[in-house]
Write an enzyme that holds these catalytic residues in place. Sequence first.
Site, PDB file in Angstrom:
ATOM      1  N   LYS A 143      33.708  34.050  39.064  1.00 23.31           N
ATOM      2  CA  LYS A 143      34.850  33.478  39.561  1.00 23.31           C
ATOM      3  C   LYS A 143      34.679  33.052  41.027  1.00 23.31           C
ATOM      4  O   LYS A 143      34.839  33.540  41.983  1.00 23.31           O
ATOM      5  CB  LYS A 143      36.149  34.368  39.832  1.00 23.31           C
ATOM      6  N   HIS A 180      44.406  38.246  33.146  1.00 22.05           N
ATOM      7  CA  HIS A 180      45.038  39.400  32.294  1.00 22.05           C
ATOM      8  C   HIS A 180      44.342  38.979  30.876  1.00 22.05           C
ATOM      9  O   HIS A 180      43.691  39.861  30.173  1.00 22.05           O
ATOM     10  CB  HIS A 180      46.553  39.189  32.165  1.00 22.05           C
ATOM     11  N   GLY A 192      43.898  28.758  40.086  1.00 17.10           N
ATOM     12  CA  GLY A 192      45.332  28.173  39.618  1.00 17.10           C
ATOM     13  C   GLY A 192      45.134  27.398  38.321  1.00 17.10           C
ATOM     14  O   GLY A 192      44.414  27.792  37.410  1.00 17.10           O
ATOM     15  N   ASP A 233      49.587  31.938  38.006  1.00 15.46           N
ATOM     16  CA  ASP A 233      50.333  33.267  37.552  1.00 15.46           C
ATOM     17  C   ASP A 233      50.583  33.298  36.179  1.00 15.46           C
ATOM     18  O   ASP A 233      51.690  33.478  35.774  1.00 15.46           O
ATOM     19  CB  ASP A 233      51.204  33.599  38.435  1.00 15.46           C
ATOM     20  N   LYS A 263      45.917  33.976  33.490  1.00 18.72           N
ATOM     21  CA  LYS A 263      44.391  33.793  32.924  1.00 18.72           C
ATOM     22  C   LYS A 263      43.354  34.853  33.070  1.00 18.72           C
ATOM     23  O   LYS A 263      42.692  35.497  32.265  1.00 18.72           O
ATOM     24  CB  LYS A 263      43.933  33.005  34.110  1.00 18.72           C
ATOM     25  N   GLU A 278      36.202  31.639  35.519  1.00 12.65           N
ATOM     26  CA  GLU A 278      37.432  31.499  35.632  1.00 12.65           C
ATOM     27  C   GLU A 278      37.913  30.492  37.002  1.00 12.65           C
ATOM     28  O   GLU A 278      37.206  30.808  38.005  1.00 12.65           O
ATOM     29  CB  GLU A 278      38.424  32.757  35.929  1.00 12.65           C
ATOM     30  N   GLY A 279      38.729  29.571  36.839  1.00 14.17           N
ATOM     31  CA  GLY A 279      39.206  28.743  37.815  1.00 14.17           C
ATOM     32  C   GLY A 279      39.955  29.434  38.840  1.00 14.17           C
ATOM     33  O   GLY A 279      40.256  30.703  38.779  1.00 14.17           O
TER      34      GLY A 279
END
Length: 216
Positions: A37, A17, A119, A12, A15, A116-117
């Site tokens: 993702k 955003h 966490g 949170d 990333k 995108e990972g």
Amino acid sequence: MRPLFVTGTGTDIGKTHVLCALLSAHRAAGGQARVLKPVISGFDPAQANETDTIRLMRANGDSLTAENVQAVSPWRFKPALSPDMAARRERRSLPIDRVVSWCLDHISRDMPTLIEGAGGVMSPIAEDGLNLDLIRELDAHPILVAGNYLGTISHTLTAIRVLDGRCAVIINDQGDGAVPAEENAQALMRFAPRADVRVFNGDATVLLDLLNVNSA
């Protein structure tokens, strides 16, 4: 083209955003990109429009079909837990080698690929691997998203250290930090001179050149 891997100093941290803003700016400038993702937890099909996968697809201009969702996020888990825990909860297998293989098959040769990972950089993305392991297996260029809060310097420098210092760092400035984001950026550059540190305050056009990274 060498893929870019968007990770964070924690969960949170912004990333999605930041990545959505970058994808939208790239598309507005006439560019095309592939966004992946591969693993997402907290994916509720009944509220799919609120998920990171759909947000990324919208920002990239992708059609929101079931086939395209599968092509962006093949491993989707409903429990809002780390992917390894979510996979166990659903009694599914999530080995890192399968995630690596899938990503390699979907990296574009013709346009930037942004992955995108899940966490933070040291969070599990599989039952036997971390986001860091996936970055290394894919030989991806890391883009590390950090927050702007008291303590972010320690968290960010720790993440930069595990990434061997060679990464882009984006401080996600929400305008409510105790310390101005520019001051935190200066501190990071002082202690991590090999990192490319930027401040993002809503204008993603200042990040567009990151998409041109093709080598170490």
